[in-house]
Design an enzyme around this catalytic site. Structure first.
Site, PDB file in Angstrom:
ATOM      1  N   HIS A 189       0.831  -1.201   0.000  1.00  0.00           N
ATOM      2  CA  HIS A 189       0.000   0.000   0.000  1.00  0.00           C
ATOM      3  C   HIS A 189       0.867   1.254   0.000  1.00  0.00           C
ATOM      4  CE1 HIS A 189      -3.578   2.457   0.998  1.00  0.00           C
ATOM      5  NE2 HIS A 189      -2.727   3.149   1.732  1.00  0.00           N
ATOM      6  N   GLU A 190       1.897   1.277   0.835  1.00  0.00           N
ATOM      7  CA  GLU A 190       2.779   2.433   0.901  1.00  0.00           C
ATOM      8  C   GLU A 190       3.486   2.660  -0.428  1.00  0.00           C
ATOM      9  OE1 GLU A 190       2.871   4.618   3.110  1.00  0.00           O
ATOM     10  OE2 GLU A 190       1.726   3.624   4.671  1.00  0.00           O
ATOM     11  N   HIS A 226       1.325   4.535  -2.839  1.00  0.00           N
ATOM     12  CA  HIS A 226       1.294   5.992  -2.669  1.00  0.00           C
ATOM     13  C   HIS A 226       2.532   6.640  -3.277  1.00  0.00           C
ATOM     14  CE1 HIS A 226      -2.362   6.607  -0.490  1.00  0.00           C
ATOM     15  NE2 HIS A 226      -2.022   5.847   0.520  1.00  0.00           N
TER      16      HIS A 226
END
Length: 262
Positions: free
Chosen positions: A133-134, A137
């Site tokens: 997920h990071e 981003h």
């Protein structure tokens, strides 16, 4: 169980204060002071951004206990992230903070920091979901946009000074203001969904378990449930502007199930 919420940088979802073997609490260096850099905001170039991001992550690493390469936490993370060397050509680098807050965050330069207390409560696949997920981003430049906004609205709200075309170094006070601004930064629901989708494909393309995304959401949902479901809950207030965990779990599970049927 005692909770202390802390949202930082491009954090995955939540931070919790838990009993763990970690030695310190995460330090965002809440500093105050005058902002002495005065110039036009338009002078913030991409080159300036590169310098400021590096300055920020170096400062964060120096103000939090970074575990050495031989530490079991670091060795576990290194094994877990083996092969995850870059995202969209941007090199990734990982470090572990020995702090009691449960969290992880990523910077626009590809720096990903995982907290020891998060590793204490998550399996390898759940951690991979957080990292995926990071990375999403970072890939979609959400991290860069959030950092630029925080610079202009906090640390450099009076402008940016540069000498000879080089951005002026940030003071401790400005770095503290920047950290506090990043604590309250939020991504849109669209950005969160896109980061989820990118993380899924990123893990899959690197031979990791793509179901890790849903697994990490389930763990966070468990922590959310344990904190209570009252409308005034700080945890639920934090989730109010993001896609709910149930829908994120369903989306990631459906992707994996559909691909198994192909």
């Amino acid at each position: 169980m005692k909770f202390n919420l802390l949202k930082i940088a491009t954090v995955f979802c939540l931070s919790f204060f838990l009993t763990s073997p970690a030695e310190a609490q995460f330090n965002i260096k809440k500093a105050a002071g005058s902002l002495g850099k005065v110039a036009k905001a338009a002078t913030l170039s991409d080159e300036d951004m590169v310098q400021y991001v590096k300055e920020y992550i170096d400062w964060m690493d120096s103000h939090n206990p970074v575990l050495p390469a031989e530490d079991p936490y670091v060795q576990r993370l290194a094994k877990l992230t083996e092969g995850l060397t870059d995202v969209e050509g941007l090199p990734l680098n990982f470090k572990v903070y020995n702090v009691v807050d449960v969290n992880a965050f990523a910077c626009a330069d590809g720096s990903i920091r995982v907290f020891a207390a998060l590793m204490d409560i998550m399996s390898d696949d759940e951690l991979l979901g957080v990292i995926g997920h990071e990375v999403g981003h970072v890939a979609h430049k959400d991290s860069k946009k959030a950092f630029r906004t925080a610079l202009l609205t906090s640390a450099l709200k009076d402008g940016i000074a540069s000498t000879g075309g080089k951005a002026a170094a940030l003071t401790d006070s400005q770095l503290g203001s920047l950290s506090e601004a990043l604590v309250t930064a939020k991504h849109s629901q669209k950005q969160e969904r896109e980061a989820d989708d990118y993380g899924y494909e990123f893990l899959k393309s690197h031979g990791k378990n793509p179901r890790a995304m849903a697994m990490s959401f389930r763990k966070l949902k468990q922590l959310q449930d344990e904190a209570g479901q009252t409308k005034t809950s700080k945890i639920n207030q934090l989730f109010s502007s993001h896609p709910d965990l149930e829908s994120r779990i369903e989306r990631m599970d459906k992707r994996a199930d559909d691909e198994c049927l192909e």
